[in-house]
Design an enzyme around this catalytic site. Structure first.
Site, PDB file in Angstrom:
ATOM      1  N   GLU A 125     -16.290  68.922  18.075  1.00  0.00           N
ATOM      2  CA  GLU A 125     -14.867  69.143  17.848  1.00  0.00           C
ATOM      3  C   GLU A 125     -14.091  69.386  19.148  1.00  0.00           C
ATOM      4  O   GLU A 125     -14.415  70.280  19.932  1.00  0.00           O
ATOM      5  CB  GLU A 125     -14.680  70.342  16.910  1.00  0.00           C
ATOM      6  CG  GLU A 125     -13.248  70.782  16.718  1.00  0.00           C
ATOM      7  CD  GLU A 125     -12.379  69.728  16.062  1.00  0.00           C
ATOM      8  OE1 GLU A 125     -11.239  69.555  16.521  1.00  0.00           O
ATOM      9  OE2 GLU A 125     -12.843  69.066  15.109  1.00  0.00           O
TER      10      GLU A 125
ATOM     11  N   THR B 187      -9.066  64.199  13.875  1.00  0.00           N
ATOM     12  CA  THR B 187     -10.466  64.138  13.473  1.00  0.00           C
ATOM     13  C   THR B 187     -10.705  63.043  12.440  1.00  0.00           C
ATOM     14  O   THR B 187     -11.709  62.331  12.495  1.00  0.00           O
ATOM     15  CB  THR B 187     -10.912  65.494  12.902  1.00  0.00           C
ATOM     16  OG1 THR B 187     -10.917  66.463  13.960  1.00  0.00           O
ATOM     17  CG2 THR B 187     -12.305  65.427  12.307  1.00  0.00           C
TER      18      THR B 187
ATOM     19  N   ASP C 265     -14.494  64.129  19.313  1.00  0.00           N
ATOM     20  CA  ASP C 265     -13.640  63.379  18.385  1.00  0.00           C
ATOM     21  C   ASP C 265     -12.241  63.091  18.931  1.00  0.00           C
ATOM     22  O   ASP C 265     -11.671  62.047  18.666  1.00  0.00           O
ATOM     23  CB  ASP C 265     -13.553  64.095  17.032  1.00  0.00           C
ATOM     24  CG  ASP C 265     -12.950  65.495  17.126  1.00  0.00           C
ATOM     25  OD1 ASP C 265     -13.003  66.094  18.211  1.00  0.00           O
ATOM     26  OD2 ASP C 265     -12.450  65.996  16.100  1.00  0.00           O
TER      27      ASP C 265
END
Length: 699
Positions: free
Chosen positions: A261, A305, A480
C-alpha cells in the site's frame, strides 16, 4: 464625499447592487482558490486571462436564477446558491490536496464503497484557510442581518433577469472559443481534468463531468458486438512477443502477489536517521533471485488502489473518472488473472483485512473469478488491531497464514496490506524509526508506516521459509500508487535533499517497487520502462500460459524490443527519452525542459502521444461498453458469478472438503499439522492479548 458614499450605499441597497457584490466576492475567492489551492499549470497571458474570466459566466448564470424570484425570496435563493457552490469548491479543495484531481459524479456515486475511516483522512488534510471559501457567504449574511445593506423588495423586470442569463451564455461562448484557440480538442481529447478547470472553470467542469457520466451510461446500453473489432485490430497489430528466456520458468508454482500500500520506489535503499527504512525489501530487491524493476510506474487515476488492481489483474486501465471496480465490477464481463489461472488448475484467493464491500471487492472479485475472498470477518479482532483501513499488516499477514496453508496447490494468493496508508499514522508501540523533519505531517509519518510494512513483510517471508512454501512459490511485490502526492513538493524536495521539485520530478516520483522473487530465478535490476498495465502479461509468460489472443493493453516486461511508453491516466507519459507533463516536454535522462522541438523529437513525441491516447480510449471503450461480453478468447471459459460465495461458513466448509478431495495443501501434506505456530511476529497487540489471556487463566 458624503454624496458619493450615499450613492454607493444606495446602489448596494438595490437588488442589482447586491447581485453584483455577490458576484464580485464569489469571483475573488474562486480566483484566489485557483491560485493557492490547485496546481492548474497556468502558463502565458492567455491562460491567465481565461483563469480570471472563467468563474464569471457560470456564476452569473447560477446567481442569476435568483433574479427571477420576487422580494426577499430572491436574496435567500442567491445566498443558498452561493453556499452550495462554495461547499462544492471546498470539497474539491480537500480532495485535490491529496489526489491532485477534482471530484466526479462517478467518484461520488462510489463513495459508499470507500467511506469507512475517511473522516480521519479529511481531518488530516484540513487547513484553517480552507474555510476562507465561505467568507463571502458569511459577509453577505452579516451585511443583511445588521441592515448595512437593506433588501430591495421592488419587482425586477423579467427581461432584465433574462438579459443577465443571456450575457452569461454569451460570455461562456467567448470563454469556450478562446479556450479552444489555445487548447484544441479541449473537451474531446483531454484526459486531465486540470485542463477543463483551468480553461472553463470548476462549475463548467462539473457540467462536463455530468455529461460524460450520462454518456458513459448510454455507451454500455448501446454497445454492440462489432464494437470489439477495433480493439482487437489494434491489439493484434501491436502485440509484443513475450520473452522466450523466461517463458514457463515458474510453471506450476504458487503465486503470491503482495500489494504494498502506497509504497514508492524512492523508499528502496532510502535511509533516515542513519537507518535503512525498508531493510527487508532492500535485501529482496538486490537478491540474485529477484527480478527488480527500477523504472516501474503506477498508472492510477481517481480509483487509486482499485485502478492498480484493475490493471494488475486485467491489463485494462482504470477509468478517467471514479473507479471501474465500483461502477462496473458487479455487472461487467472480465477475463482476469484469477479466472485465467483457475482454468489452469490454480486455486485463487484474495486477502484483505477490511470490510468486503470496500472498493466493491465482494462483487468485483466474483466477476474476476476468485474462489475465495478472505476479508474482515475471517480475521482476529481486538484492541488497536485496526489502523484506519483494516487490520494492521503484522496481524493481518499472520492471520492469513491459517488460510494459506489450507489452499490446494498450486494457488494464486493476493494479499493487500493497509498500514502504509494515508495519513501515515502509527501508534508509539509500533514505531521503530523517528519521523522525518520536513514539517509536513503527511510526509513525515511516511517512513514510520513504511518501516512497519517492511517488518511485516519480513515476518511473512520468514514463515514462508519455515513452512517450506518458499521453495515452490513465486513472490510478486508491487506498490499500488504514490503515497505522497505532488501537492507536497516543498517537503519532498527537503526529504530527497533536492533544491527544487518540479513537475518533471513529480512524474518520475510516480515510480513504485515491482519485484518478482523465486529460488533459481535469473534475477537482476531491469531498467525497462513499464507500469502496472504490464504485470499480467509478464506473470502469464513466467507461468507458461498462452496469452496471444486476450484483450490486454500491457506487454511482457521481460520481452526484448518492447515499446516502453508508459501511459498515465491523464494522458501524460514517460518513455526512456521523453516525459510529457501537461503541455510541457522534458528529456527523461536529464530533466531538461524542451522548448521548440526538433523534427525528430516531434515525430517521437507525437508517436508516443498517439499511442497513449489510443490505448486509454480503447481501454475505456472496453470497460464502458462492457465489450468483453462479446468476445471470449479460445480456451477461456466465461466466468459465472453465481459460482462464488464469500460467506465465512461456506469458505470454511470448502477448505475442509478440499483437504480430502484435493490433498495438495501445505496442511494436507503436513498430515493435518498446522504450520501457523511457526509464524513469529513481534506485534505488540498480540503479545498484549496473550499476556491478558495468561493472566486470566492464572487468576
Amino acid at each position: 464625499m458624503k454624496q458619493v458614499g450615499n450613492a454607493i450605499r444606495g446602489f448596494f441597497n438595490s437588488r442589482l447592487g447586491f447581485f453584483i457584490l455577490a458576484i464580485a466576492l464569489f469571483w475573488g475567492k474562486t480566483y484566489w482558490a485557483y491560485h493557492t489551492k490547485f496546481n492548474l499549470g497556468v502558463s502565458g497571458s492567455m491562460q491567465e486571462f481565461l483563469l480570471a474570466l472563467n468563474p464569471i459566466p457560470t456564476t452569473l448564470l447560477l446567481f442569476g436564477i435568483a433574479l427571477y424570484m420576487t422580494g426577499r425570496k430572491s436574496y435567500v435563493v442567491m445566498l443558498v446558491i452561493d453556499a452550495l457552490t462554495s461547499t462544492w469548491l471546498f470539497a474539491n479543495i480537500l480532495y485535490y490536496r491529496e489526489f491532485s484531481d477534482f471530484l466526479t459524479f462517478a467518484l461520488i456515486k462510489g463513495s459508499g464503497s470507500v467511506s469507512n475511516n475517511l473522516s480521519k483522512g479529511i481531518l488530516g488534510i484540513l487547513r484553517p484557510d480552507d474555510f476562507m471559501v465561505f467568507l463571502d457567504v458569511v459577509v453577505l449574511i452579516l451585511l443583511l442581518a445588521f441592515h448595512v445593506i437593506k433588501m430591495d423588495v421592488r419587482p425586477l423586470k423579467k427581461r432584465f433577469a433574462l438579459g443577465v442569463s443571456l450575457l452569461a451564455v454569451l460570455l461562456f461562448g467567448a470563454n469556450l472559443s478562446m479556450a479552444y484557440s489555445d487548447r484544441s480538442g479541449l473537451l474531446t481529447r483531454t484526459f486531465d481534468n486540470n485542463y477543463i478547470v483551468k480553461y472553463l472553470g470548476l462549475n463548467a467542469y462539473t457540467v462536463v463531468d455530468g455529461v460524460k457520466t450520462a454518456k458513459t451510461s448510454a455507451t454500455k446500453a448501446n454497445a454492440k458486438a462489432s464494437d470489439i473489432n477495433s480493439v482487437l485490430s489494434y491489439l493484434n497489430k501491436n502485440r509484443t512477443t513475450p520473452s522466450v528466456t523466461y517463458s514457463g520458468v515458474a510453471k506450476g508454482k504458487n503465486v503470491f502477489v503482495i500489494h504494498l500500500e502506497s509504497l514508492q520506489q524512492f523508499i528502496i535503499d532510502f535511509k533516515w536517521d542513519n537507518q535503512e527504512v525498508t531493510p527487508v525489501l532492500n535485501k529482496l530487491y538486490h537478491n540474485q533471485n529477484t527480478l527488480s524493476f527500477d523504472n516501474f510506474f503506477n498508472q492510477v487515476g481517481q480509483g487509486k488502489t482499485a485502478d492498480a488492481e484493475m490493471m494488475l489483474e486485467n491489463s485494462l486501465f482504470g477509468l478517467p473518472e471514479g473507479s471501474a471496480m465500483v461502477s462496473d465490477g458487479t455487472s461487467n464481463t472480465f477475463q482476469a488473472a484469477p479466472a485465467i489461472l483457475d482454468q489452469h488448475g490454480y486455486t485463487t484467493a484474495a486477502f484483505h483485512g477490511d470490510v468486503p464491500s470496500f472498493w466493491n471487492r465482494d462483487n468485483t472479485y466474483k466477476s474476476w473469478g476468485y474462489d475465495y475472498y478472505f476479508s474482515k470477518s475471517y480475521f482476529s479482532s481486538g484492541k488497536n488491531y485496526d489502523v484506519g483501513y483494516g487490520l494492521k499488516d503484522k496481524i493481518f499477514l499472520k492471520d492469513s497464514a491459517q488460510y494459506i496453508e489450507q489452499l490446494p496447490q498450486p494457488f494464486y494468493a493476493k494479499l493487500i496490506t493497509v498500514t502504509n496508508h494515508y495519513p501515515y499514522t502509527l501508534d508509539k508501540a509500533n514505531q521503530s524509526i523517528s519521523q522525518t523533519d520536513t514539517g509536513d505531517d503527511t510526509v513525515d509519518g511516511y517512513v514510520q508506516t513504511a518501516r512497519y510494512l517492511d517488518q511485516a513483510i519480513g515476518e511473512f517471508l520468514d514463515w514462508l521459509k519455515a513452512s517450506g512454501l518458499d521453495k515452490n512459490s513465486m513472490l510478486v511485490l508491487y506498490g499500488d500508487h504514490y503515497g505522497i502526492s505532488g501537492n507536497h513538493k516543498k517537503a519532498v524536495a527537503k526529504l530527497l535533499n533536492k533544491s527544487t521539485f518540479n513537475d518533471f520530478d513529480n512524474a518520475q516520483f510516480q515510480k513504485v517497487p515491482f519485484m518478482i522473487y523465486m529460488p533459481g530465478l535469473k534475477g537482476g535490476i531491469n531498467h525497462t520502462y513499464g507500469g502496472e498495465i504490464d504485470v499480467l502479461p509478464t506473470l502469464l509468460n513466467l507461468l507458461g500460459i498462452k496469452n496471444n489472443n486476450t484483450v490486454q493493453f500491457g506487454s511482457d516486461l521481460l520481452a526484448p524490443n518492447r515499446n516502453q511508453t508508459v501511459a498515465f491516466r491523464n494522458g501524460d507519459f514517460v518513455t526512456p527519452d521523453y516525459t510529457k507533463v501537461g503541455s510541457s516536454y522534458y528529456l527523461t535522462k536529464t530533466g531538461e525542459k524542451l522548448g521548440k522541438l526538433t523534427a525528430a523529437q516531434k515525430t517521437a513525441i507525437d508517436a508516443a502521444s498517439n499511442r497513449v491516447t489510443t490505448e486509454l480510449s480503447l481501454s475505456d471503450r472496453v470497460i464502458n461498453g462492457d465489450l468483453l461480453r462479446f468476445y471470449t478468447p479460445s480456451g477461456f471459459k466465461k466466468v459465472d458469478k453465481k459460482d462464488f460465495s464469500y460467506k465465512l461458513s461456506t469458505a470454511l466448509a470448502m477448505l475442509k472438503a478440499a483437504q480430502e478431495k484435493e490433498p495438495t495443501s501445505v496442511l494436507a501434506k503436513n498430515k493435518g499439522k498446522s504450520t501457523v505456530d511457526l509464524y513469529k511476529t513481534d506485534a505488540p497487540e498480540l503479545k498484549s492479548d496473550s499476556s491478558s489471556s495468561s493472566s486470566s487463566s492464572s487468576n
